[in-house]
Write an enzyme that holds these catalytic residues in place. Structure first.
Site, PDB file in Angstrom:
ATOM      1  N   ASP A 178      42.038  41.446  31.825  1.00  0.00           N
ATOM      2  CA  ASP A 178      41.252  40.457  32.555  1.00  0.00           C
ATOM      3  C   ASP A 178      39.753  40.708  32.407  1.00  0.00           C
ATOM      4  O   ASP A 178      39.324  41.556  31.614  1.00  0.00           O
ATOM      5  CB  ASP A 178      41.694  40.452  34.018  1.00  0.00           C
ATOM      6  N   GLU A 211      39.865  36.349  29.131  1.00  0.00           N
ATOM      7  CA  GLU A 211      38.409  36.277  29.275  1.00  0.00           C
ATOM      8  C   GLU A 211      37.970  34.920  29.815  1.00  0.00           C
ATOM      9  O   GLU A 211      36.782  34.674  29.992  1.00  0.00           O
ATOM     10  CB  GLU A 211      37.799  36.592  27.891  1.00  0.00           C
ATOM     11  N   GLY A 213      37.804  32.031  28.572  1.00  0.00           N
ATOM     12  CA  GLY A 213      37.063  31.113  27.710  1.00  0.00           C
ATOM     13  C   GLY A 213      35.566  31.158  27.895  1.00  0.00           C
ATOM     14  O   GLY A 213      34.844  30.335  27.323  1.00  0.00           O
ATOM     15  N   GLU A 214      35.053  32.129  28.668  1.00  0.00           N
ATOM     16  CA  GLU A 214      33.618  32.155  28.980  1.00  0.00           C
ATOM     17  C   GLU A 214      32.751  32.275  27.738  1.00  0.00           C
ATOM     18  O   GLU A 214      31.711  31.639  27.628  1.00  0.00           O
ATOM     19  CB  GLU A 214      33.318  33.316  29.918  1.00  0.00           C
ATOM     20  N   ASP A 233      41.909  29.907  35.616  1.00  0.00           N
ATOM     21  CA  ASP A 233      43.286  30.010  36.086  1.00  0.00           C
ATOM     22  C   ASP A 233      43.900  28.642  36.358  1.00  0.00           C
ATOM     23  O   ASP A 233      43.249  27.756  36.926  1.00  0.00           O
ATOM     24  CB  ASP A 233      43.353  30.825  37.375  1.00  0.00           C
TER      25      ASP A 233
END
Length: 675
Positions: A178, A211, A213-214, A233
């Site tokens: 995460d 991650e 998609g940041e 999420d």
């Protein structure tokens, strides 16, 4: 970020240590559309032979979060059910632990310590149990100093090699890594370090980069991880599922064997959507070649849930070894056609109806990429039936439903009966004791004729369903249609609500095969609003879709549970009446052509502080008749009024303002209708 019980929000609560902003989107996803213009990755996938098809298994988070019922007994029970319910035979392999499996503190040697209350025999004992059943075990940690849960479990930042060694020694086969509490350390560096640590153990471990998609991991992670999250999420709601679908679809060029786009875990069976919506969820994840990680507690799963999760023909679409992610052929009016190239040359085609009413969705064999041929075989993967088609691929798809088909240019097409498309024209929206006229249609899409065609319409006991024209035809050639008029009446006193009708067509193929196809139709019994002016929150609605939790009457949206809203408050002004929604939202009311005006004061509810951007729209029978433009929390309530004269149905729509639906709590304060 969005809501307190989701990990996304926990990330935000701990966000002082976390870099970046989570990319979420509502029904409109302009950022996702821009991604589609990016070139496919130049970096190769990991050449380790792992995850050559999307991983399939189970993760406890969506059903248990961090509650006490997540423990060793549950994990072992899931492994048992994989075997006894046939899920292992269907391809599910990974039994994955999410957050909360460890104690909050490492031991004196800096090692992770499994929670002895949850896992009294340790993780290795669980792994041994799972392995003995021919399954694999997954585990979770974060690329930060703490995991995402507010209890503050230890993350792996700075401990990558030690933690990876522990995982390998325990027999872990899959790591979900995460993104919380990452101290602003570069994402590529953090995830690359854990890749190297896992490799150094010598144990094959599938590496899932969570991650969110940041930092656009699809552009750089194909030689780091085997799959990467493309979105925030998922939650157990229609709006969340569709929003994530739209973010993930444009990323098809980046997926393939050993490197997959991950639109998050499955919510099938968790109760926030209908079985029709869950079949769509499962179909769409499969056509996107997404990992299929069950998120419901299988010990409580209904037969309907298990039937969805165990559909081997749909799973075969997801697991096709060519590894292509489906791409969008068309999407006008919420009528989506998504096609996936298969290794055998066939195409899997999802006809997905995003809208709240049944729609005909159609395409052609050539449009989905098949070569020219005299005819094609077509298999319905939910009905498990085969047909031939002259080239048209079409179905009337129920609201929020998906027809998943597999089409091939097959020289043996004539062995299959002709495909027939069933339809029902006219609005199945009626008042009790008042007849409506509908037209049933049966169209031969096949290359061969349909013979001895007959059609019937059935409904609830006491209803009158009377044909007004012929219900039979000796034969239908390719493209020909039998049209049958029907007069439909619900008995006097029928309560307001939805009722099931079924249109059935029976016919024979030239070879004598007898075929019976059905089209489920939802009829809605409604009553007109009373004369005068009424609050909409006092009237029954026909349907209500909401981006987070249910639409609330006379309170704000609140959070995910029904009845958890607060007094409707916009710009410090409190309203006693109204509707509390969350973008994307769509609430429809029956007005029966008897009303003239809808009005409300609208805005972002104060309960989200300074966050939230939304736009309000009023629709009358499919036409937009009023809108506000984008509103923010800093703005006071804005009046909106619409002329709805002559409309049968009025819809109150909220969109996300074009920037994703984070905190988009939207109020229709003092919403009224004049009739």
């Amino acid at each position: 970020m969005r809501h307190p019980h989701t990990r996304t929000t926990r990330r935000r609560l701990l966000g002082a240590l976390t870099a970046g902003l989570l990319c979420t989107a509502g029904f409109a996803a302009p950022a996702a559309a821009a991604r589609a213009q990016a070139p496919a990755p130049a970096t190769p996938a990991l050449a380790d032979g792992l995850a050559l098809t999307p991983p399939m298994g189970f993760n406890n988070w969506n059903s248990t979060h961090c509650r006490a019922d997540f423990n060793e007994a549950m994990v072992k029970g899931i492994a048992d059910l994989f075997v006894s319910k046939g899920l292992k035979d269907a391809g599910y392999r990974y039994v994955n632990l999410d957050d909360c499996w460890a104690l909050p503190n490492r031991d004196a040697d800096g090692k992770l310590v499994p929670d002895p209350a949850r896992f009294p025999n340790g993780i290795k004992a669980v792994a041994d149990y799972v392995h003995a059943k021919g399954l694999k075990l997954g585990i979770y940690t974060s690329a930060g100093v703490k995991t995402c849960n507010s209890a503050g479990f230890p993350g792996a930042l700075g401990h990558e090699y030690s933690d990876a060694r522990q995982f390998a020694d325990w027999g872990v086969d899959y790591l979900k890594y995460d993104n919380c509490n990452n101290l602003g350390v570069d994402a590529k560096s953090r995830y690359r370090t854990m890749r190297d640590a896992l490799k150094a153990t010598g144990r094959p471990i599938v590496y899932s980069i969570c991650e969110w998609g940041e930092n656009k991991p699809w552009q750089w992670a194909s030689d780091i991880g085997h799959l990467w999250r493309t979105t925030g999420d998922i939650s157990d709601s229609w709006g969340s599922m569709v929003s994530i679908l739209k973010q993930n679809l444009p990323l098809a060029p980046y997926a393939g064997p050993g490197h997959w786009n991950d639109p998050d875990m499955l919510e099938v069976g968790n109760g926030g959507m209908t079985d029709t919506e869950y079949r769509s969820h499962f179909s769409l994840w499969s056509v996107m070649a997404a990992p299929l990680l069950i998120g419901t507690d299988l010990r409580k799963a209904s037969p309907a849930t298990l039937a969805i999760l165990d559909n081997k023909e749909v799973i075969a679409v997801d697991q096709d070894p060519l590894g292509k992610q489906g791409t969008v052929v068309s999407s006008e009016g919420g009528r989506w056609v998504i096609a996936k190239e298969m290794k055998d040359g066939s195409r899997a085609v999802a006809l997905f109806n995003e809208s709240g009413t049944a729609q005909r969705i159609a395409t052609t064999a050539s449009a989905v990429g098949l070569p020219g041929a005299p005819a094609y075989t077509l298999r319905d993967l939910w009905q498990h039936r085969g047909y031939n088609t002259a080239g048209t691929i079409a179905a009337t798809v129920p609201a929020h439903g998906t027809a998943l088909l597999r089409i091939a240019a097959d020289p043996h097409w004539a062995a299959q009966p002709p495909a027939a498309e069933l339809g029902l024209d006219g609005s199945p929206l009626l008042e009790a004791a008042t007849p409506v006229t509908l037209t049933g249609t049966v169209t031969d899409l096949g290359r061969t004729p349909a013979r001895r065609v007959s059609v019937s319409l059935t409904g609830p006991g006491g209803w009158t369903l009377r044909p007004t024209t012929a219900t039979t035809a000796a034969a239908l050639a390719t493209g020909r249609t039998l049209r049958t008029g029907w007069s439909v009446t619900a008995p006097a006193g029928t309560p307001v609500g939805s009722y099931a009708l079924t249109l059935t067509a029976r016919y024979r193929s030239p070879a004598g095969q007898q075929v019976s196809d059905t089209l489920p139709v939802t009829a809605s019994v409604a009553v007109r609003p009373p004369a005068g002016t009424s609050y909409l929150s006092d009237l029954p609605w026909l349907s209500a879709a909401n981006g987070w939790g249910p639409v609330e009457r006379d309170t704000s949206n609140g959070e995910s549970a029904a009845g958890d809203g607060h007094p409707i408050t916009i710009g410090a002004t409190v309203y006693a009446k109204g509707l509390g929604a969350h973008a994307p939202s769509d609430i429809s009311f029956y007005t029966g052509r008897a009303c003239t005006k809808v009005s409300a004061d609208v805005g972002v509810d104060d309960e989200k502080g300074t966050r939230g951007t939304v736009a309000f729209e009023i629709w009358a029978d499919g036409a937009e008749v009023a809108s506000t433009g984008v509103l923010t929390n800093a703005m006071p309530a804005q009046p909106i009024t619409a002329d709805v004269t002559g409309a049968q149905v009025v819809r109150l729509v909220v969109t996300d303002g074009g920037d994703g639906n984070d905190s988009d709590h939207a109020d229709w304060a003092d919403a009224r209708v004049s009739c």
